[in-house]
Motif scaffolding. Structure first.
Motif, short mmCIF file in Angstrom:
data_model
loop_
_atom_site.label_atom_id
_atom_site.label_comp_id
_atom_site.label_asym_id
_atom_site.label_seq_id
_atom_site.Cartn_x
_atom_site.Cartn_y
_atom_site.Cartn_z
N ILE A 1 -7.46 -2.70 -0.94
CA ILE A 1 -8.69 -3.49 -0.99
C ILE A 1 -8.44 -4.90 -0.46
CG2 ILE A 1 -10.35 -4.56 -2.58
CD1 ILE A 1 -9.95 -2.05 -4.37
N LEU B 1 -0.22 3.80 -8.31
CA LEU B 1 -1.45 4.09 -7.59
C LEU B 1 -2.43 2.92 -7.66
CD1 LEU B 1 -1.97 7.83 -8.60
CD2 LEU B 1 -1.08 6.92 -6.45
N ALA B 2 -2.43 2.19 -8.80
CA ALA B 2 -3.30 1.02 -8.92
C ALA B 2 -2.87 -0.08 -7.95
CB ALA B 2 -3.28 0.51 -10.36
N THR C 1 -1.32 0.36 -5.13
CA THR C 1 -1.72 0.83 -3.81
C THR C 1 -3.19 0.55 -3.55
OG1 THR C 1 -0.04 2.56 -3.64
CG2 THR C 1 -2.07 2.91 -2.41
N ALA C 2 -4.04 0.88 -4.55
CA ALA C 2 -5.48 0.67 -4.38
C ALA C 2 -5.82 -0.81 -4.23
CB ALA C 2 -6.22 1.26 -5.58
N VAL D 1 0.84 -1.20 0.00
CA VAL D 1 0.00 0.00 0.00
C VAL D 1 0.88 1.25 0.00
CG1 VAL D 1 -1.61 1.39 1.36
CG2 VAL D 1 -2.00 -1.06 1.09
#
Length: 488
Positions: free
Chosen positions: A242, A234-235, A237-238, A209
């Motif tokens: 989740i 960023l993807a 991290t997302a 993350v």
């Protein structure tokens, strides 16, 4: 107290305080040393910035896991292993032939520091109880605060006397001396009721993350905010964010008890801690570079360390006043007042000009220091007073992680803004001093925005908490960088 008990208590308290002091000295001194390391090794400050953020990232990912490892395999064992790893990291840094080796050493040091802090506090909580535990925590907190305050000055003195490597050689020697001391005097302890499993997947997901997000914040202006590398970071991290709660629900001993995250007071207090810790870390990074740049103040590392001393000293000096204020007014007004002062201080720095002297900047720095001193203790106390007694340790772990996360993320944010704005202004023909002042101002504006969010979080965190309960815990946490379970 028996002689044997006194020896055990003194051994734990002594080794915990000395090791915490030296860890915090290293942590706060590194930013002051970056210009000297850069000049000596020919490494860019963009690379050496990771010596700060890398340390924080690893600390965030491992602070709770270190405590769990101590509970399962032995707290003294983890403490001693942390000291040994700290010695290795200092040697790696001192012998580094280039900037990336310094970064590697600091990454290792992040894991070592987390182990020392987590295991040291756990050992203190085991060998003491009641008023003795409160006194031990207070001494430990004083050592932590003293290390943070002394770091920039000691780093500057040693840099001038023996080169930037001197700090790390001395830190290695002190940590090495603590190893036999701990082995001889500190009793081993474990938690027999804790599940034997360690949440390795949760630790890795925290790293997944944070690390890509920090990369994106640091390199986004160079890569382009909509470039493939930035979007991929960023993807990741997302996706990791989740996946984290999904994985944690399946773990016998999760890194974070997700049930606690449904507590709005704890969440608000934790985010307030994150912002406060991140703001002071980001500010320390900024002023260490700005003060020493030849185009601005051109200070030596020693003078820059002395220039930072009033800020650190005022944070410590404000701490004793926090508990009476929290008792009289409640934690919410104190936290909110702290973040209001921080916001105002950063807002003034946002309009800095190249013509400003150190004395023109100092009042804003002191206001920020008072604000941090006011907000830190009550927010830390609320993070533990908002939960049941049996959940205090877990809540403390969450707030500890938040400090590292805040330091890593906001340092990356301000470093990215400072370097990109300065480079852009210089490329368009701006004078170096004007470009640096503009970069400093834009980075300070970002910190002002985060601090303003802290005002709202302070109101949320304290809204449902009884004044007396929270105020009682301020005394144990006002000057402490990390909290431990304490009896109500």
């Amino acid at each position: 107290m028996s002689t044997t008990s006194a020896v055990k208590t003194g051994g734990v308290l002594g080794t915990a305080c000395v090791s915490t002091f030296i860890v915090n000295v290293n942590t706060s001194a590194v930013s002051i040393l970056l210009p000297s390391i850069s000049a000596d090794l020919g490494a860019s400050l963009a690379v050496l910035q990771w010596a700060v953020t890398g340390y924080m990232l690893v600390g965030a990912a491992t602070i709770v896991t270190s405590g769990a490892l101590g509970d399962v395999f032995g707290r003294r064992r983890v403490f001693v292993l942390g000291l040994g790893l700290f010695v290795v990291s200092c040697v790696l840094i001192a012998l580094a032939p280039g900037g990336w080796m310094v970064v590697v050493g600091r990454v290792v040091q992040g894991a070592a520091g987390a182990a020392i802090l987590a295991a040291g506090l756990s050992l203190l909580s085991v060998v003491t109880e009641g008023p003795a535990q409160m006194r031990s925590v207070a001494y430990w907190g004083a050592a932590a605060a003293a290390g943070a305050a002394a770091g920039p000055v000691l780093g500057g003195v040693l840099n001038e006397a023996a080169g930037w490597q001197g700090l790390f050689w001395i830190a290695a020697a002190v940590a090495a001396a603590c190893v036999p001391w701990a082995v001889r005097t500190v009793p081993e302890s474990r938690d027999p009721d804790r599940p034997r499993s360690i949440d390795v997947p949760g630790t890795l997901l925290v790293a997944c993350v944070l690390a890509p997000f920090v990369f994106a914040m640091t390199k986004g202006s160079d890569w382009g905010w909509w470039s493939v590398p930035t979007v991929v970071c960023l993807a990741v991290t997302a996706l990791a964010a989740i996946a984290f709660p999904v994985v944690e629900r399946r773990m016998a001993a999760p890194l974070v008890d997700l049930r606690l995250l449904r507590n709005p007071v704890l969440v608000g207090a934790t985010l307030a801690i994150l912002i406060g810790a991140g703001a002071i870390a980001g500010l320390s990074f900024l002023i260490s570079l700005y003060f020493q740049d030849p185009a601005t103040f051109g200070m030596s590392s020693l003078l820059a360390g002395l220039a930072c001393l009033p800020v650190a000293a005022l944070v410590v000096a404000v701490a004793p006043a926090v508990t009476p204020l929290a008792h009289k007014f409640g934690p919410r007004p104190v936290i909110v007042a702290g973040f209001v002062l921080m916001t105002a201080g950063f807002a003034v720095l946002a309009v800095i000009r190249a013509s400003w002297s150190y004395w023109a900047i100092l009042p804003s720095l002191l206001g920020i220091a008072v604000g941090l001193g006011l907000s830190n203790g009550p927010a830390s106390a609320l993070s533990t007073s908002a939960v049941r007694d049996e959940d205090v340790g877990a809540a403390s772990g969450v707030s500890n992680m938040a400090r590292y996360v805040g330091g890593a993320v906001l340092t990356a944010v301000v470093a990215g803004i400072y370097s990109s704005v300065t480079a852009t202004r210089t490329a368009t023909g701006g004078a170096p001093a004007d470009a640096l002042a503009t970069g400093f101002g834009r980075a300070s504006l970002a910190l002002a925005i985060f601090s303003a969010a802290g005002v709202l979080l302070g109101m949320l965190a304290a809204r449902r908490t009884h004044r007396g309960v929270a105020a009682e815990r301020v005394s144990a946490t006002a000057a402490v960088a990390h909290t431990v379970p304490v009896p109500r």
